[in-house]
Design an enzyme around this catalytic site. Structure first.
Site, PDB file in Angstrom:
ATOM      1  N   GLU A  59       0.503  -1.252  -0.028  1.00 51.40           N
ATOM      2  CA  GLU A  59      -0.131  -0.313  -0.032  1.00 51.40           C
ATOM      3  C   GLU A  59       1.195   1.137   0.035  1.00 51.40           C
ATOM      4  O   GLU A  59       1.848   1.452   0.878  1.00 51.40           O
ATOM      5  CB  GLU A  59      -0.722  -0.255   0.891  1.00 51.40           C
ATOM      6  CG  GLU A  59      -2.203   1.302   1.030  1.00 51.40           C
ATOM      7  CD  GLU A  59      -2.930   0.974   2.486  1.00 51.40           C
ATOM      8  OE1 GLU A  59      -4.293   0.418   1.957  1.00 51.40           O
ATOM      9  OE2 GLU A  59      -2.791   1.368   3.795  1.00 51.40           O
ATOM     10  N   LYS A  61       0.563   5.166   1.326  1.00 53.43           N
ATOM     11  CA  LYS A  61       0.124   5.593   2.486  1.00 53.43           C
ATOM     12  C   LYS A  61       0.325   6.951   2.809  1.00 53.43           C
ATOM     13  O   LYS A  61       1.766   6.367   3.306  1.00 53.43           O
ATOM     14  CB  LYS A  61      -0.940   4.685   3.217  1.00 53.43           C
ATOM     15  CG  LYS A  61      -1.733   5.239   4.290  1.00 53.43           C
ATOM     16  CD  LYS A  61      -1.314   3.710   5.443  1.00 53.43           C
ATOM     17  CE  LYS A  61      -2.120   3.818   6.743  1.00 53.43           C
ATOM     18  NZ  LYS A  61      -2.889   2.696   7.260  1.00 53.43           N
ATOM     19  N   LYS A 121      -8.242   2.445  -2.343  1.00 57.40           N
ATOM     20  CA  LYS A 121      -8.292   2.323  -0.804  1.00 57.40           C
ATOM     21  C   LYS A 121      -9.310   3.892  -0.369  1.00 57.40           C
ATOM     22  O   LYS A 121      -8.362   4.350  -0.660  1.00 57.40           O
ATOM     23  CB  LYS A 121      -7.119   2.304  -0.242  1.00 57.40           C
ATOM     24  CG  LYS A 121      -7.518   1.796   1.220  1.00 57.40           C
ATOM     25  CD  LYS A 121      -7.304   0.376   1.964  1.00 57.40           C
ATOM     26  CE  LYS A 121      -7.676   0.032   3.508  1.00 57.40           C
ATOM     27  NZ  LYS A 121      -6.475   0.178   3.644  1.00 57.40           N
ATOM     28  N   GLU A 170     -15.072  -4.736   3.829  1.00 59.78           N
ATOM     29  CA  GLU A 170     -13.835  -5.242   4.695  1.00 59.78           C
ATOM     30  C   GLU A 170     -14.569  -5.545   6.222  1.00 59.78           C
ATOM     31  O   GLU A 170     -15.220  -4.224   5.981  1.00 59.78           O
ATOM     32  CB  GLU A 170     -13.045  -3.128   5.005  1.00 59.78           C
ATOM     33  CG  GLU A 170     -12.349  -3.921   6.275  1.00 59.78           C
ATOM     34  CD  GLU A 170     -11.384  -2.739   5.919  1.00 59.78           C
ATOM     35  OE1 GLU A 170     -10.653  -2.700   5.312  1.00 59.78           O
ATOM     36  OE2 GLU A 170     -11.806  -1.782   6.884  1.00 59.78           O
ATOM     37  N   ASN A 191     -10.126  -6.891   8.476  1.00 61.27           N
ATOM     38  CA  ASN A 191      -9.077  -5.681   9.462  1.00 61.27           C
ATOM     39  C   ASN A 191      -8.746  -6.067  10.779  1.00 61.27           C
ATOM     40  O   ASN A 191      -9.544  -6.027  11.749  1.00 61.27           O
ATOM     41  CB  ASN A 191      -9.638  -4.261   8.937  1.00 61.27           C
ATOM     42  CG  ASN A 191      -8.484  -3.198   9.053  1.00 61.27           C
ATOM     43  OD1 ASN A 191      -7.781  -3.489  10.287  1.00 61.27           O
ATOM     44  ND2 ASN A 191      -9.320  -1.659   8.590  1.00 61.27           N
ATOM     45  N   GLU A 221      -5.618  -7.478   6.604  1.00 56.23           N
ATOM     46  CA  GLU A 221      -5.762  -6.230   6.465  1.00 56.23           C
ATOM     47  C   GLU A 221      -4.849  -5.423   8.789  1.00 56.23           C
ATOM     48  O   GLU A 221      -5.720  -6.290   9.518  1.00 56.23           O
ATOM     49  CB  GLU A 221      -5.900  -4.956   6.444  1.00 56.23           C
ATOM     50  CG  GLU A 221      -6.902  -5.755   4.992  1.00 56.23           C
ATOM     51  CD  GLU A 221      -8.454  -4.792   5.053  1.00 56.23           C
ATOM     52  OE1 GLU A 221      -7.912  -3.281   5.292  1.00 56.23           O
ATOM     53  OE2 GLU A 221      -9.175  -5.458   3.699  1.00 56.23           O
ATOM     54  N   SER A 222      -3.753  -4.653   8.381  1.00 59.20           N
ATOM     55  CA  SER A 222      -3.128  -3.847   9.361  1.00 59.20           C
ATOM     56  C   SER A 222      -2.931  -5.043   9.995  1.00 59.20           C
ATOM     57  O   SER A 222      -2.652  -6.507  10.748  1.00 59.20           O
ATOM     58  CB  SER A 222      -4.474  -3.655   9.582  1.00 59.20           C
ATOM     59  OG  SER A 222      -5.015  -2.411   9.410  1.00 59.20           O
TER      60      SER A 222
END
Length: 264
Positions: A59, A61, A121, A170, A191, A221-222
């Site tokens: 990603e 970001k 995103k 998500e 997430n 994710e994350s």
């Protein structure tokens, strides 16, 4: 008001301004001719998750409400090119402006710089944003269950698919998971970050896998920063991981991708 609620509220405000500047009819005219009719176009993002190894969705970001500025000075082209050289299977580009300092121009630049599938995103709450994504060159978009009513979620997913956009839906808990499964999500994203307070628990993915039917494509994710985490997730049945802050903060994003994907 939660962090998510504040971001969604500001997104709706910004949308009103963007619609005035660029009507939806103008976006529709700007669509690639025949985009929604191309056979197989909607499988472009999802296909990278079907390989034998866990797929890295790297990603771009710029900043986040919880971590602040992540990388100074580097261009989108430099970052996404490094991701591609490092073995990323797809890109995610955060386009929300107020809280993450992103933009649709970031997405357009990523599309020009890389051959990899690109996910937009953002906090998508209106079909207008789907047209923005398609015109900018996205292959997939994110829909967040916690940000939408179920009817809105289902309608946006259908319209995205009509525009040849894969849909990453998500979720954060079992109730949201049931909603995502009920609308037939192309790809399910779990997430590990709680969007009400931005705390992270990587174990959230493993806990929810028990309730996901076989064959469903799943992304975690994350909170992912180590090769061992990816190995654990792959063994548990996860098809891909979305990693942003770890890679954006790395001195050498290309090598950071290689390290996450290192065999053994």
């Amino acid at each position: 008001m939660s962090v998510l609620a504040r971001i969604v509220a500001s997104t709706r405000e910004d949308l009103r301004d963007r619609r005035q500047r660029v009507p939806r009819s103008e976006l529709e005219r700007a669509l690639e001719p025949g985009r929604a009719l191309e056979p197989g176009r909607t499988a472009r993002f999802a296909d990278v998750l079907r390989g034998p190894q866990i797929a890295l969705i790297a990603e771009h970001k710029r900043r986040s409400p919880s971590a602040g500025v992540l990388r100074e000075g580097a261009s989108v082209t430099e970052v996404v090119s490094a991701y591609e050289r490092g073995g990323a299977a797809a890109l995610s580009v955060l386009t929300e402006e107020r809280h993450f300092a992103g933009s649709l121009e970031d997405l357009r630049e990523a599309r020009r710089a890389s051959t990899l599938p690109v996910l937009r995103k953002d906090f998508i709450v209106d079909a207008y944003q789907l047209y923005e994504a398609a015109v900018a060159g996205a292959d997939a978009i994110l829909l967040i269950v916690a940000a939408l009513e179920t009817t809105e979620l289902a309608a946006l997913a259908r319209e995205a698919q009509d525009l040849a956009l894969d849909v990453l839906v998500e979720v954060h808990d079992r109730a949201e998971l049931e909603v995502a499964l009920s609308i037939g999500a192309d790809v399910l994203g779990i997430n590990n970050r709680d969007l009400t307070d931005f705390s992270v628990d990587v174990g959230r993915t493993i806990e929810l896998l028990d309730y996901i039917p076989a064959g469903q494509l799943v992304i975690s994710e994350s909170g992912l920063a180590q090769r061992a985490q990816l190995q654990t997730l792959q063994q548990a049945g996860v098809h891909g991981v979305l990693v942003g802050e770890t890679l954006m903060r790395a001195d050498d994003p290309e090598q950071a991708c290689r390290e996450l994907l290192r065999p053994g």
